[in-house]
Design a protein around this motif. Sequence first.
Motif, PDB file in Angstrom:
ATOM      1  N   GLU A 158      71.634  20.152 100.795  1.00  0.00           N
ATOM      2  CA  GLU A 158      71.427  21.669 100.497  1.00  0.00           C
ATOM      3  C   GLU A 158      71.758  22.121  99.091  1.00  0.00           C
ATOM      4  OE1 GLU A 158      72.201  24.170 103.685  1.00  0.00           O
ATOM      5  OE2 GLU A 158      71.927  22.519 105.286  1.00  0.00           O
ATOM      6  N   LEU A 159      70.882  22.126  98.282  1.00  0.00           N
ATOM      7  CA  LEU A 159      71.102  22.568  96.985  1.00  0.00           C
ATOM      8  C   LEU A 159      70.650  23.897  96.838  1.00  0.00           C
ATOM      9  CD1 LEU A 159      69.476  19.548  95.182  1.00  0.00           C
ATOM     10  CD2 LEU A 159      72.152  20.077  95.628  1.00  0.00           C
ATOM     11  N   PRO A 160      71.243  24.684  95.794  1.00  0.00           N
ATOM     12  CA  PRO A 160      70.578  26.538  95.607  1.00  0.00           C
ATOM     13  C   PRO A 160      69.228  26.231  95.079  1.00  0.00           C
ATOM     14  CG  PRO A 160      72.229  25.494  93.923  1.00  0.00           C
ATOM     15  CD  PRO A 160      72.341  24.449  94.874  1.00  0.00           C
ATOM     16  N   THR A 161      68.597  27.436  95.434  1.00  0.00           N
ATOM     17  CA  THR A 161      67.268  27.394  95.145  1.00  0.00           C
ATOM     18  C   THR A 161      66.995  27.935  93.958  1.00  0.00           C
ATOM     19  OG1 THR A 161      67.224  29.310  96.329  1.00  0.00           O
ATOM     20  CG2 THR A 161      66.344  27.451  97.328  1.00  0.00           C
TER      21      THR A 161
END
Length: 167
Positions: A158-161
Amino acid sequence: GMRSSSNAGHMNPEPIGSRLRRGTTWRMVREIIFGIGLNQMSDYFEERIPHTMAESEALRTALGSCVAGGMSGYASHIPHNLSTLKLMTPSLTYAQHLGKLIDQSESRVPTSLSPMTRRAIATAAALLFPRAVVIRTAQIVGSFIILNGTINVLKYAELPTSIPTAF
């Protein structure tokens, strides 16, 4: 490219710009084979590994990478050798470099055979069973497993967009 050209300075005294161009054709062939193996063949083989053989997606990724890396390593070995030899000794043609590879393979062929048969077998050995192919292929298999495994792991991260900025 740049790393190989820099490292070849002890054998090839040409300026770095000239060394960069040496072996370009076969280096491109090698990289195309490597790219197809990493990007298409790995997925192709991963998708065909039965879930009964490997339930884990990570294991199927590793197994697909092994098959694709093995095929890519084998197929790209002669282009890799020709590229490197041309970089190290640019005065020789590709045909002369290939001839030297065949000459080296003659030591693996029985001397009891006729010279023509011996040369034919040495040619086949140089092209079909080249020296150091196993070592280089093992390196490529390892690279494929690491790269495809990392992609597989990042797929679920879950990486920042967006990237925060200071402005």
